[in-house]
Scaffold this active site. Sequence first.
Site, PDB file in Angstrom:
ATOM      1  N   HIS A 132     -65.932  10.616  13.685  1.00  0.00           N
ATOM      2  CA  HIS A 132     -65.225  11.763  13.118  1.00  0.00           C
ATOM      3  C   HIS A 132     -66.014  12.289  11.914  1.00  0.00           C
ATOM      4  CE1 HIS A 132     -61.183  10.075  14.743  1.00  0.00           C
ATOM      5  NE2 HIS A 132     -61.602  11.044  15.529  1.00  0.00           N
ATOM      6  N   GLU A 150     -58.856  16.083  17.438  1.00  0.00           N
ATOM      7  CA  GLU A 150     -58.657  14.840  16.680  1.00  0.00           C
ATOM      8  C   GLU A 150     -58.038  15.099  15.308  1.00  0.00           C
ATOM      9  OE1 GLU A 150     -59.871  11.458  17.729  1.00  0.00           O
ATOM     10  OE2 GLU A 150     -59.793  12.426  19.685  1.00  0.00           O
ATOM     11  N   CYS A 185     -58.678   7.802   6.467  1.00  0.00           N
ATOM     12  CA  CYS A 185     -58.020   7.718   7.774  1.00  0.00           C
ATOM     13  C   CYS A 185     -56.518   7.531   7.625  1.00  0.00           C
ATOM     14  CB  CYS A 185     -58.589   6.550   8.579  1.00  0.00           C
ATOM     15  SG  CYS A 185     -60.179   6.876   9.351  1.00  0.00           S
TER      16      CYS A 185
END
Length: 445
Positions: A250, A174, A371
């Site tokens: 995350h 990721e 993000c």
Amino acid sequence: MTAREFNFDGLVGPSHNYAGLSFGNVASFSNVKSASNPKQAALQGLAKMRELSRRGFAQALLPPQDRPNMRLLRRLGFTGTDAQVLEKAYKEAPVILACAYSASSMWTANAATVSPSADTHDKRVHFTPANLNNKLHRSEEHVQTERTLRAIFKDDKYFAVHPALPSTGAFGDEGAANHTRLCATHGSRGVEFFVYGRVEFDPSAPHPKKYPARQTFEASQAVARLHGLDLERTVFASQNPDVIDMGVFHNDVIAVGSGNVLFYHELAFANEAATIADLRNAMALDNAELVPVRVPAADVTVADAVASYLFNSQLLQKPNGKMALVVPQECHENAAVAHYLDGMVGSGGPIEELIHFDLRQSMRNGGGPACLRLRVVLTAEEAQAMHQGVIMTEALYARLVAWVEKHYRDRVEPQDLADAQFARECQQALEDLTQVLDLPGLYDL
């Protein structure tokens, strides 16, 4: 060597919508099928980029993915003209159509893992696009991400862009959402910190029970090998599986680091004491000292951290050596988080300033300030070698605002995804964007 940390923010695409495709991302799931505002989302992101650039931080952008992804729809058996493909997909498989329209590439922390030249064996900046294979709507992104990175960082004297890892569960990757770098200065040798959610080849290792762990230990190890990192200065840590099951999909939803500062929740890691000790020891190899800023659960619960995206904030080093924390407006509106932040800033610690931004369009889809950006540490020579058309300036900001105003809708609802006219609008916007950014041939439209 002197170097600067560039923040490459994702430019929100014209197909920005709320499809709720990301199981495990509480904010994304809670806003499923509500109307979105692509124009507002893009302008909010651009305002953030402009303001940070004005404050003297090195700021650039990454363009959005080509959406809708007609190639995906055709590979899955939808045939005919583009209009017919969209109509069939909407009637037969609306979730797959939403995947083809996903604008989640705006969260460029997921785009890749980046290691600066100070850390790598060949003294080049290394990039590995994330395969994002845990979600269909994101698993297609690495192809365009690699193409984009190669267009911006094309001089192989300074840059190495790797293909994504194999798209299997064993190597679920990721990107920088589960990676950070700690150092004395951006240009000095640093410690690269990988956080994983599960170990593929050891089922007895800690792992979540409710939500999927998207990053594997094996993927983190592979990226470290590809980048030629010094294992003495590379730390791997297990994320706390219980917080994954509470919506921390995350690591950047519960911890963020920059320079020698690690801002984290006490429940972030499966073994907090060992993780902090490993980071201290690795940093001490270069006479650097870790400065941990630990947030107790008694002050901020995990639920409050997830709701406000407190840790999904940008930690930026100021010229005076102190840190500024870029937080979403939701942190100000959450009483517990606001109280904690006020006390932290007034404590005399390393984080001395808060910078608030309204990023509600991104937040409602499950992504905050951290993000939206991919950090790339570059020396002056490396910065000059990259493509200059993506560096944020007042002139570029004005051109991009005009581009958004021309091409973006201010309301998109689920049924709009079946509209061939909307698809044409999105593709025309991207064609024009390649001219704005001086990146001809960026997309295979």
